[in-house]
Every structure is written in C-alpha cells, then in structure tokens.
Design a protein around this motif. Structure first.
Motif, PDB file in Angstrom:
ATOM      1  N   ASP A 129       9.582  -7.918  10.702  1.00 33.62           N
ATOM      2  CA  ASP A 129       9.126  -8.791   9.613  1.00 33.62           C
ATOM      3  C   ASP A 129       8.183  -8.053   8.666  1.00 33.62           C
ATOM      4  O   ASP A 129       8.084  -8.380   7.474  1.00 33.62           O
ATOM      5  N   LYS A 130       7.496  -7.036   9.191  1.00 35.06           N
ATOM      6  CA  LYS A 130       6.557  -6.263   8.375  1.00 35.06           C
ATOM      7  C   LYS A 130       7.289  -5.267   7.467  1.00 35.06           C
ATOM      8  O   LYS A 130       6.670  -4.689   6.573  1.00 35.06           O
ATOM      9  N   TYR A 131       8.580  -5.060   7.726  1.00 33.53           N
ATOM     10  CA  TYR A 131       9.347  -4.059   6.995  1.00 33.53           C
ATOM     11  C   TYR A 131      10.629  -4.670   6.422  1.00 33.53           C
ATOM     12  O   TYR A 131      11.733  -4.369   6.883  1.00 33.53           O
ATOM     13  N   PRO A 132      10.495  -5.523   5.425  1.00 37.94           N
ATOM     14  CA  PRO A 132      11.712  -6.060   4.796  1.00 37.94           C
ATOM     15  C   PRO A 132      12.412  -4.973   3.985  1.00 37.94           C
ATOM     16  O   PRO A 132      11.767  -4.219   3.256  1.00 37.94           O
ATOM     17  N   LEU A 133      13.722  -4.869   4.139  1.00 34.45           N
ATOM     18  CA  LEU A 133      14.493  -3.859   3.422  1.00 34.45           C
ATOM     19  C   LEU A 133      14.823  -4.364   2.018  1.00 34.45           C
ATOM     20  O   LEU A 133      15.435  -5.429   1.872  1.00 34.45           O
ATOM     21  N   PRO A 134      14.440  -3.640   0.979  1.00 31.80           N
ATOM     22  CA  PRO A 134      14.805  -4.063  -0.377  1.00 31.80           C
ATOM     23  C   PRO A 134      16.320  -4.174  -0.510  1.00 31.80           C
ATOM     24  O   PRO A 134      17.058  -3.337   0.027  1.00 31.80           O
ATOM     25  N   PRO A 135      16.833  -5.193  -1.200  1.00 28.22           N
ATOM     26  CA  PRO A 135      18.289  -5.374  -1.313  1.00 28.22           C
ATOM     27  C   PRO A 135      18.930  -4.252  -2.137  1.00 28.22           C
ATOM     28  O   PRO A 135      18.302  -3.658  -3.018  1.00 28.22           O
ATOM     29  N   LEU A 136      20.179  -3.976  -1.822  1.00 25.24           N
ATOM     30  CA  LEU A 136      20.947  -2.997  -2.599  1.00 25.24           C
ATOM     31  C   LEU A 136      21.296  -3.580  -3.964  1.00 25.24           C
ATOM     32  O   LEU A 136      21.466  -4.801  -4.101  1.00 25.24           O
ATOM     33  N   PRO A 137      21.451  -2.739  -4.971  1.00 26.08           N
ATOM     34  CA  PRO A 137      21.931  -3.231  -6.264  1.00 26.08           C
ATOM     35  C   PRO A 137      23.331  -3.829  -6.134  1.00 26.08           C
ATOM     36  O   PRO A 137      24.133  -3.394  -5.295  1.00 26.08           O
ATOM     37  N   ASP A 138      23.619  -4.819  -6.949  1.00 29.96           N
ATOM     38  CA  ASP A 138      24.948  -5.451  -6.911  1.00 29.96           C
ATOM     39  C   ASP A 138      26.048  -4.433  -7.178  1.00 29.96           C
ATOM     40  O   ASP A 138      27.176  -4.589  -6.705  1.00 29.96           O
ATOM     41  N   GLY A 139      25.714  -3.396  -7.925  1.00 31.31           N
ATOM     42  CA  GLY A 139      26.719  -2.407  -8.295  1.00 31.31           C
ATOM     43  C   GLY A 139      27.343  -1.670  -7.138  1.00 31.31           C
ATOM     44  O   GLY A 139      28.446  -1.124  -7.263  1.00 31.31           O
ATOM     45  N   VAL A 196      18.542  -6.815  17.073  1.00 32.03           N
ATOM     46  CA  VAL A 196      17.799  -7.396  15.959  1.00 32.03           C
ATOM     47  C   VAL A 196      17.648  -6.390  14.826  1.00 32.03           C
ATOM     48  O   VAL A 196      17.637  -6.752  13.651  1.00 32.03           O
ATOM     49  N   GLN A 197      17.578  -5.101  15.164  1.00 34.56           N
ATOM     50  CA  GLN A 197      17.517  -4.073  14.127  1.00 34.56           C
ATOM     51  C   GLN A 197      18.830  -3.992  13.362  1.00 34.56           C
ATOM     52  O   GLN A 197      18.855  -3.864  12.141  1.00 34.56           O
ATOM     53  N   ARG A 198      19.927  -4.102  14.093  1.00 35.00           N
ATOM     54  CA  ARG A 198      21.243  -4.063  13.433  1.00 35.00           C
ATOM     55  C   ARG A 198      21.407  -5.260  12.496  1.00 35.00           C
ATOM     56  O   ARG A 198      21.995  -5.149  11.425  1.00 35.00           O
ATOM     57  N   GLU A 199      20.909  -6.413  12.946  1.00 36.05           N
ATOM     58  CA  GLU A 199      21.015  -7.611  12.106  1.00 36.05           C
ATOM     59  C   GLU A 199      20.204  -7.466  10.824  1.00 36.05           C
ATOM     60  O   GLU A 199      20.631  -7.913   9.752  1.00 36.05           O
ATOM     61  N   ARG A 200      19.021  -6.838  10.933  1.00 40.31           N
ATOM     62  CA  ARG A 200      18.144  -6.710   9.765  1.00 40.31           C
ATOM     63  C   ARG A 200      18.643  -5.656   8.773  1.00 40.31           C
ATOM     64  O   ARG A 200      18.664  -5.883   7.564  1.00 40.31           O
ATOM     65  N   TYR A 201      18.985  -4.490   9.312  1.00 46.39           N
ATOM     66  CA  TYR A 201      19.224  -3.340   8.448  1.00 46.39           C
ATOM     67  C   TYR A 201      20.681  -2.874   8.415  1.00 46.39           C
ATOM     68  O   TYR A 201      21.045  -2.060   7.564  1.00 46.39           O
ATOM     69  N   GLY A 202      21.485  -3.405   9.332  1.00 45.55           N
ATOM     70  CA  GLY A 202      22.876  -2.986   9.382  1.00 45.55           C
ATOM     71  C   GLY A 202      23.682  -3.316   8.133  1.00 45.55           C
ATOM     72  O   GLY A 202      24.386  -2.443   7.603  1.00 45.55           O
ATOM     73  N   PRO A 203      23.620  -4.541   7.611  1.00 44.37           N
ATOM     74  CA  PRO A 203      24.470  -4.901   6.471  1.00 44.37           C
ATOM     75  C   PRO A 203      24.341  -3.958   5.274  1.00 44.37           C
ATOM     76  O   PRO A 203      25.342  -3.600   4.639  1.00 44.37           O
ATOM     77  N   ALA A 204      23.130  -3.546   4.939  1.00 45.43           N
ATOM     78  CA  ALA A 204      22.960  -2.623   3.808  1.00 45.43           C
ATOM     79  C   ALA A 204      23.624  -1.286   4.099  1.00 45.43           C
ATOM     80  O   ALA A 204      24.314  -0.715   3.237  1.00 45.43           O
ATOM     81  N   LEU A 205      23.450  -0.792   5.319  1.00 46.42           N
ATOM     82  CA  LEU A 205      24.072   0.487   5.675  1.00 46.42           C
ATOM     83  C   LEU A 205      25.587   0.370   5.710  1.00 46.42           C
ATOM     84  O   LEU A 205      26.302   1.286   5.281  1.00 46.42           O
ATOM     85  N   TYR A 206      26.117  -0.744   6.222  1.00 50.69           N
ATOM     86  CA  TYR A 206      27.568  -0.934   6.239  1.00 50.69           C
ATOM     87  C   TYR A 206      28.124  -0.892   4.818  1.00 50.69           C
ATOM     88  O   TYR A 206      29.205  -0.338   4.567  1.00 50.69           O
ATOM     89  N   THR A 207      27.402  -1.482   3.862  1.00 55.65           N
ATOM     90  CA  THR A 207      27.843  -1.487   2.461  1.00 55.65           C
ATOM     91  C   THR A 207      27.886  -0.067   1.910  1.00 55.65           C
ATOM     92  O   THR A 207      28.832   0.310   1.193  1.00 55.65           O
ATOM     93  N   SER A 267      24.041   8.162  -3.649  1.00 54.18           N
ATOM     94  CA  SER A 267      23.025   9.144  -3.274  1.00 54.18           C
ATOM     95  C   SER A 267      21.629   8.543  -3.341  1.00 54.18           C
ATOM     96  O   SER A 267      20.802   8.742  -2.438  1.00 54.18           O
ATOM     97  N   GLU A 268      21.354   7.798  -4.388  1.00 52.25           N
ATOM     98  CA  GLU A 268      20.030   7.189  -4.538  1.00 52.25           C
ATOM     99  C   GLU A 268      19.760   6.169  -3.439  1.00 52.25           C
ATOM    100  O   GLU A 268      18.691   6.181  -2.811  1.00 52.25           O
ATOM    101  N   GLU A 269      20.709   5.282  -3.196  1.00 52.27           N
ATOM    102  CA  GLU A 269      20.478   4.201  -2.238  1.00 52.27           C
ATOM    103  C   GLU A 269      20.513   4.688  -0.802  1.00 52.27           C
ATOM    104  O   GLU A 269      19.753   4.191   0.041  1.00 52.27           O
TER     105      GLU A 269
END
Length: 437
Positions: A19-29, A236-247, A287-289
C-alpha cells in the motif's frame, strides 16, 4: 528487534506494505501501440504465408503472458535479444545493408535508433537482475557465522554460477536458438527457487544446512518455503504489479513480431513511413516505461519486509563463539574425527595457538587423513607446521576424516590450541530475488 517478535509474512502483511508503494499507471498508448503493431503484422502476414515459427510468434504476441513476475522479466530480456538479433546489420535485408536508395538509407538509420534503445534497455535489465541477486545473497550471508562457512557459501555460489554459465555457453556453441537458451536460463532460475523453498522446508541436505543458519527467523523460513506457491504470500505482489508488466510484455512481443515480419518481407513490401513511426514510438514508450518499472520494483524490493538482515532480526548466530580449547602436552597430539555423509562436502577448520610461557614456540604441526572402512589411512593434507590456519577447507567424499595437531616435535613446551572444525554438506545455491517469483 528480537527475532521472536517478528510478524509472519502473510498476504495481508505484504498487502499493507505494498500500500505504501502504489505503481503509477502506464500511459494508455502502451496498449494502443501493441494493438496497432499486431494489426500491422496481420497486414504483412497477408503479403506472404507465415512460417510455423512466425505463427508461433504470432500466437505468443496475441496470448496471455506468464503469471510470475520474474518469468516476465526473463521473457522481456529474451525478446530484447531477439529484436537485436533481427536488427543486426549483417542480418538485415540487402537493400538496408547497402542503403540502395535514399528511402532504404532513411529506414536503416531509424532502425539503428531502435537498435540502440533496445540495447541500452537490455543492459539495464541485465544489471537489474544481477543487482537483485547480489542483494539477496548478501542478505543471506548476514545470517552466516563469519568464519570458514561463509567462505564456503561464497565459493559454492561462484562455482555453481560458473557451472550454470558453462551450460549456457555449451548451448550457444552448439548453435541453438535464443528461445532455447532462455528456456535453459528459466529452468536454472526455477532450480534456484526450488532450492530456496527446500531450505525453508529444511528437507534432505538442507536440513543439515539449517543448523548452520540457526539465526534465521522462522518467519523468513516459513515465507521462503511458500515462495513458489501459486496462492502463497507473493501472489499479492503479482496482483499489484503484474498487470503493468504483462502489458509491457505484450508490447515487446508485438514489436518483435512486427519487426520480424517486416524485415522478412522487405523485398515484397518496404516499411511505410507511418508504420515506421509507430514502431519508433512503440520502442520509445516501451523503453521508458520498462525502465520506470524496473526502477520502481527495485525500490520495492530493497525495502521489502522479507528482506531483513540478521542485525535487524536480532540474530546472534554469526558471532557465537564456537571455538574449543585444549592443551597439547609436549610430545603429544590432538585428534578430531569427522564423519562426512555426502559427496562434494567439505571439511573445514580454523585454529590458532594461545600465548604461553616465555619462549614458547607458537607453531604446531597439522595434517588431515582419510580413514577407510578397513581402517587404512590416506594422507589428504600433508603435514606442515603452522602458527595459525584460519578459514581453510578441502572438498571431500563421504567417509571418515581425522584432523591431527602434532606437538610431538616439542620436548618441553605444551601448546594451548584454540580451534573449531566442521563437516559441511554441499551448500544451498543462493536464490534469485524473492521480489519477483
């Protein structure tokens, strides 16, 4: 803080930490560009039938990425290498190699930019993985007594990693594909994780090793025992941060698919300017994300509650005094018998002499023998005279061994010997970062 005061590392406990480390969302692009690249690839597939390998790549680009975070890390690294393989100047279509026309020259230059960005990102990812592995290993070492056993662990790790690298080198020498090489790399990674879980369970030879790690908090052993569980605490880590990495994984797969098809069909259809612009934009945003993600997850990892040092846990096993003392009269010897159960184990010793009466010679004879079942003795470490011999060991097979301190050459002075010896089983290989199981 005392070891017994540590809180079990559960999913709820980790969720509060994350909860202390929310991952900023990826750009829609990111999602839009991946879809656009797949559409462009479909157009290229209509130019010429796809080969079986291309069809496999297409299915992977349109499929669901692996669930484990570090498996996605390895998949991204694999795709970066595949893209660099495609963009190698010697493998590009002839018109791009020779820059036959101004159009070919412009396309080649823009592909050079793409190559540079991917190459830079690959180096950063490789360093990220190495740094995480070293961080885990160094933390494990804080629980080890600071004597020959720590040295053994370090040397075993170096030898194990050399052996793993030799496996990879042999595949490369045999000319296997990048895909096959990464299958081996992932297999090696999972072997490390299984060994880590076995340490937590204290099974087999790992049960013997755990007695050397008596300062490891039980909550950490419980945690690593579940490190590979699909529904364990790390889910719980996969649930928090996995979706962005999968994208991001889907984006790099789409980049590779498009590059492969466009270069393979370059003689039939040159890359359109608009398509090249989409490719460049996709590589830049990827590369940036991806760089942001690795930086973020690295910070989460370093501060994670399961990443705890022996000092923080209040473990004192590293500094416990395990030396023994004995007096060896003039003309006598002192012997220690060790029983070794496993091949490629170690016998290890650390000894010194205490200051005695004025004029006492502070040296002593020492040698090591192997004792067969029939009682026959074989010298495995020749006799020498030492003042001290700290942090020494040798690799041995199963059997009995005798360590002998010899004061028989002395005609008057006794010797006060301070020593510790041990039989150490083959050591657990250091695990890769538990941040991304």
């Amino acid at each position: 803080m005392a070891t017994e005061g540590l809180v079990p590392i559960t999913r709820d406990y980790l969720a509060r930490y994350y909860d202390k480390y929310p991952l900023p969302p990826l750009p829609d692009g990111v999602t839009t560009l991946a879809a656009r690249l797949r559409d462009m690839s479909a157009d290229l597939a209509a130019v010429a039938p796809m080969s079986p390998d291309e069809e496999l790549l297409g299915r992977e680009a349109g499929g669901i990425p692996a669930h484990k975070i570090d498996e996605n890390m390895w998949k991204n690294r694999e795709q970066m290498e595949e893209i660099l393989f495609l963009l190698n100047k010697s493998r590009r279509p002839n018109p791009l190699q020779q820059k036959s026309t101004p159009e070919d020259d412009e396309i080649a230059c823009k592909l050079d930019v793409v190559e540079t960005k991917i190459k830079d990102m690959l180096k950063k990812l490789e360093q990220f993985q190495l740094t995480n592995a070293d961080n885990v290993f160094n933390t494990v070492m804080t629980y080890m007594p600071q004597d020959f056993r720590g040295t053994l662990i370090r040397q075993q790790r170096e030898r194990s990693e050399r052996n793993k690298q030799a496996e990879v080198d042999a595949l490369v020498h045999a000319g296997v594909s990048i895909r096959d090489r990464y299958k081996l790399l992932w297999k090696q990674q999972m072997e490390r994780r299984v060994q880590l879980a076995q340490l937590g369970s204290a099974t087999g030879v790992y049960k013997t090793l755990v007695r050397y790690l008596v300062g490891v908090p039980q909550v950490l052993l419980d945690f690593i025992r579940q490190i590979n569980d699909s529904n364990g605490p790390m889910e719980v880590q996969r649930e928090r941060y996995g979706p962005a990495l999968y994208t991001l994984t889907k984006l790099v797969l789409a980049i590779r698919l498009y590059l492969h098809l466009s270069l393979a069909r370059y003689g039939q259809m040159k890359i359109e300017k608009d398509d090249l612009a989409v490719l460049q934009q996709a590589v830049v945003i990827y590369s940036e994300e991806f760089g942001k993600f690795t930086t973020f997850i690295g910070e989460v990892f370093v501060n994670a509650p399961f990443f705890i040092s022996a000092e923080d846990a209040g473990a004192d096993s590293r500094t416990s005094d395990e030396y023994r003392e004995t007096i060896i009269p003039a003309g006598k010897t002192h012997e220690v018998i060790l029983s070794v159960e496993a091949v490629n184990s170690y016998i290890a010793w650390d000894f010194s002499l205490q200051q005695g009466a004025l004029g006492t010679l502070l040296d002593i004879g020492f040698h090591v023998e192997y004792i067969s079942l029939s009682g026959e003795k074989t010298l495995i470490l020749p006799y020498r005279r030492y003042e001290a011999d700290q942090g020494n060991f040798c690799t041995v097979s199963a059997g009995s061994y005798k360590l002998v301190w010899d004061n028989s050459y002395s005609t008057f002075f006794k010797k006060t010997l301070r020593y510790k010896v041990d039989a150490v089983p083959p050591v657990v290989e250091p695990a890769e970062p538990v941040v991304a199981p």
